[in-house]
Motif scaffolding. Structure first.
Motif, PDB file in Angstrom:
ATOM      1  N   THR A  96      29.265  89.538  29.180  1.00 55.60           N
ATOM      2  CA  THR A  96      28.853  88.162  29.493  1.00 55.60           C
ATOM      3  C   THR A  96      27.906  88.016  30.617  1.00 55.60           C
ATOM      4  O   THR A  96      27.966  88.624  31.660  1.00 55.60           O
ATOM      5  N   THR A  97      27.121  86.943  30.349  1.00 52.04           N
ATOM      6  CA  THR A  97      25.841  86.691  31.452  1.00 52.04           C
ATOM      7  C   THR A  97      26.435  85.279  32.340  1.00 52.04           C
ATOM      8  O   THR A  97      26.777  84.592  31.830  1.00 52.04           O
ATOM      9  N   PHE A  98      26.265  85.567  33.370  1.00 54.10           N
ATOM     10  CA  PHE A  98      26.636  84.536  34.545  1.00 54.10           C
ATOM     11  C   PHE A  98      25.333  83.891  35.202  1.00 54.10           C
ATOM     12  O   PHE A  98      24.129  84.505  35.343  1.00 54.10           O
ATOM     13  N   LEU A  99      25.322  82.680  35.265  1.00 52.29           N
ATOM     14  CA  LEU A  99      24.319  81.512  35.825  1.00 52.29           C
ATOM     15  C   LEU A  99      25.239  80.728  36.907  1.00 52.29           C
ATOM     16  O   LEU A  99      26.003  80.321  36.626  1.00 52.29           O
ATOM     17  N   GLU A 100      24.209  80.597  37.925  1.00 51.82           N
ATOM     18  CA  GLU A 100      24.805  79.731  39.117  1.00 51.82           C
ATOM     19  C   GLU A 100      24.703  78.367  38.765  1.00 51.82           C
ATOM     20  O   GLU A 100      23.492  78.043  38.407  1.00 51.82           O
ATOM     21  N   ASN A 101      25.738  77.641  39.052  1.00 48.74           N
ATOM     22  CA  ASN A 101      25.769  76.158  38.712  1.00 48.74           C
ATOM     23  C   ASN A 101      25.128  75.578  40.011  1.00 48.74           C
ATOM     24  O   ASN A 101      24.652  76.106  40.994  1.00 48.74           O
ATOM     25  N   LYS A 102      24.980  74.225  40.158  1.00 45.70           N
ATOM     26  CA  LYS A 102      24.342  73.762  41.333  1.00 45.70           C
ATOM     27  C   LYS A 102      25.168  73.750  42.704  1.00 45.70           C
ATOM     28  O   LYS A 102      24.667  73.731  43.549  1.00 45.70           O
ATOM     29  N   TRP A 103      26.428  74.228  42.724  1.00 45.97           N
ATOM     30  CA  TRP A 103      27.414  74.682  43.842  1.00 45.97           C
ATOM     31  C   TRP A 103      27.054  76.320  44.293  1.00 45.97           C
ATOM     32  O   TRP A 103      27.721  76.662  44.934  1.00 45.97           O
ATOM     33  N   GLY A 104      26.288  76.994  43.379  1.00 47.56           N
ATOM     34  CA  GLY A 104      26.016  78.338  43.753  1.00 47.56           C
ATOM     35  C   GLY A 104      27.261  79.134  42.948  1.00 47.56           C
ATOM     36  O   GLY A 104      27.612  80.072  43.172  1.00 47.56           O
ATOM     37  N   ILE A 105      28.155  78.557  41.966  1.00 47.29           N
ATOM     38  CA  ILE A 105      29.189  79.188  41.414  1.00 47.29           C
ATOM     39  C   ILE A 105      28.790  80.094  40.291  1.00 47.29           C
ATOM     40  O   ILE A 105      28.176  79.333  39.505  1.00 47.29           O
ATOM     41  N   PRO A 106      28.996  81.435  40.213  1.00 48.81           N
ATOM     42  CA  PRO A 106      28.513  81.933  39.177  1.00 48.81           C
ATOM     43  C   PRO A 106      29.465  81.536  37.759  1.00 48.81           C
ATOM     44  O   PRO A 106      30.743  81.582  37.772  1.00 48.81           O
ATOM     45  N   GLU A 107      28.818  81.219  36.809  1.00 55.05           N
ATOM     46  CA  GLU A 107      29.394  80.734  35.505  1.00 55.05           C
ATOM     47  C   GLU A 107      29.095  81.328  34.347  1.00 55.05           C
ATOM     48  O   GLU A 107      27.589  81.584  34.306  1.00 55.05           O
ATOM     49  N   PRO A 108      30.101  81.666  33.451  1.00 54.29           N
ATOM     50  CA  PRO A 108      29.447  82.359  32.076  1.00 54.29           C
ATOM     51  C   PRO A 108      28.440  81.434  31.487  1.00 54.29           C
ATOM     52  O   PRO A 108      28.719  80.214  30.993  1.00 54.29           O
ATOM     53  N   LYS A 109      27.469  82.034  30.949  1.00 52.44           N
ATOM     54  CA  LYS A 109      26.329  81.246  30.223  1.00 52.44           C
ATOM     55  C   LYS A 109      26.994  80.909  28.702  1.00 52.44           C
ATOM     56  O   LYS A 109      26.705  80.119  28.026  1.00 52.44           O
ATOM     57  N   ASP A 110      27.564  82.012  28.527  1.00 50.80           N
ATOM     58  CA  ASP A 110      28.341  82.024  27.009  1.00 50.80           C
ATOM     59  C   ASP A 110      29.750  82.533  27.077  1.00 50.80           C
ATOM     60  O   ASP A 110      30.243  82.861  28.293  1.00 50.80           O
ATOM     61  N   GLY A 111      30.538  82.379  26.134  1.00 49.17           N
ATOM     62  CA  GLY A 111      31.801  82.838  25.968  1.00 49.17           C
ATOM     63  C   GLY A 111      32.592  82.155  25.172  1.00 49.17           C
ATOM     64  O   GLY A 111      32.574  81.040  24.761  1.00 49.17           O
ATOM     65  N   GLU A 112      33.677  82.615  24.566  1.00 58.62           N
ATOM     66  CA  GLU A 112      34.906  82.397  23.726  1.00 58.62           C
ATOM     67  C   GLU A 112      35.768  81.224  24.512  1.00 58.62           C
ATOM     68  O   GLU A 112      36.352  81.258  25.388  1.00 58.62           O
ATOM     69  N   SER A 113      35.572  80.124  23.935  1.00 58.50           N
ATOM     70  CA  SER A 113      36.481  78.935  24.438  1.00 58.50           C
ATOM     71  C   SER A 113      37.979  79.593  24.328  1.00 58.50           C
ATOM     72  O   SER A 113      38.369  80.276  23.335  1.00 58.50           O
ATOM     73  N   TYR A 114      38.807  79.200  25.453  1.00 53.68           N
ATOM     74  CA  TYR A 114      40.098  79.644  25.425  1.00 53.68           C
ATOM     75  C   TYR A 114      41.142  78.607  25.963  1.00 53.68           C
ATOM     76  O   TYR A 114      40.837  77.865  26.779  1.00 53.68           O
ATOM     77  N   LEU A 115      42.388  78.640  25.179  1.00 49.40           N
ATOM     78  CA  LEU A 115      43.277  77.368  25.368  1.00 49.40           C
ATOM     79  C   LEU A 115      44.133  77.431  26.531  1.00 49.40           C
ATOM     80  O   LEU A 115      44.541  78.758  26.847  1.00 49.40           O
TER      81      LEU A 115
END
Length: 194
Positions: A96-115
């Motif tokens: 998984t590749t992570f990118l920071e959102n506007k608050w600086g939180i690393p979030e996955p750029k991609d990934g399988e949706s999970y219930l």
């Protein structure tokens, strides 16, 4: 002190930890998380990805441990909706590749949706927590909204780098209690949420 003052005070305390003390506490936290996992079995664990510049608890070594030693466990994280205080949830892997959102939180750029109803355990970040099972986060309400949608059997684990406080930290009607609290100093079993 009210909630916002407590939040400010404990964010400052964490910010001013020396790098050596920050690393020491994270090492202790890692070992407590491994111990907790040895005593419990999960098919899925939802985690936050730390903002290291804010000296958040660094649970990423634990995530890497899950990937290498417990590949049968799904590791999930949230992606914040920046327009509404809700999160979407995705499975993450070593690729998984992570990118920071506007608050600086690393979030996955991609990934399988999970219930949400498939999530068995949630590691919940805390600025500070209480021995009674309550937490203070950043105050945006993302986690409270997420946790209220989880299965009644989902285990909520509050994670902090500082010691737990006495009292209930100004619990209000929207707060969701934790089942366990894990810090570098202890694992506290609180049973069912309060």
């Amino acid at each position: 002190m009210d909630k916002s003052t407590l939040r400010k005070v404990y964010l400052e305390k964490r910010k001013f930890l020396s790098q050596a003390e920050y690393e020491r506490r994270n090492e202790l936290l890692y070992h407590r998380l491994i111990k907790f996992l040895e005593d419990n079995h999960f098919n899925s664990i939802h985690t936050f990805i730390p903002i290291k510049k804010n000296k958040e608890p660094d649970v990423f070594p634990f995530v890497q441990y899950l990937w290498s030693e417990k590949p049968e466990v799904d590791v999930i994280t949230g992606v914040s909706d920046l327009q509404n205080p809700i999160m979407h949830h995705v499975k993450i892997t070593q690729s998984t590749t992570f990118l920071e959102n506007k608050w600086g939180i690393p979030e996955p750029k991609d990934g399988e949706s999970y219930l949400i109803d498939k999530i068995e355990c949630v590691l919940v970040p805390m600025v500070v927590g209480s021995k009674g099972g309550h937490r203070i986060g950043y105050g945006k309400g993302y986690y409270d909204r997420f946790l209220e949608k989880c299965s009644p059997n989902t285990l909520f684990i509050g994670i902090a780098l500082g010691p737990l406080l006495d009292g209930d930290l100004y619990k209000d009607q929207f707060d969701i209690g934790m089942h366990r609290m894990i810090t570098p100093f202890e694992i506290r079993d609180l049973g069912k949420p309060i």
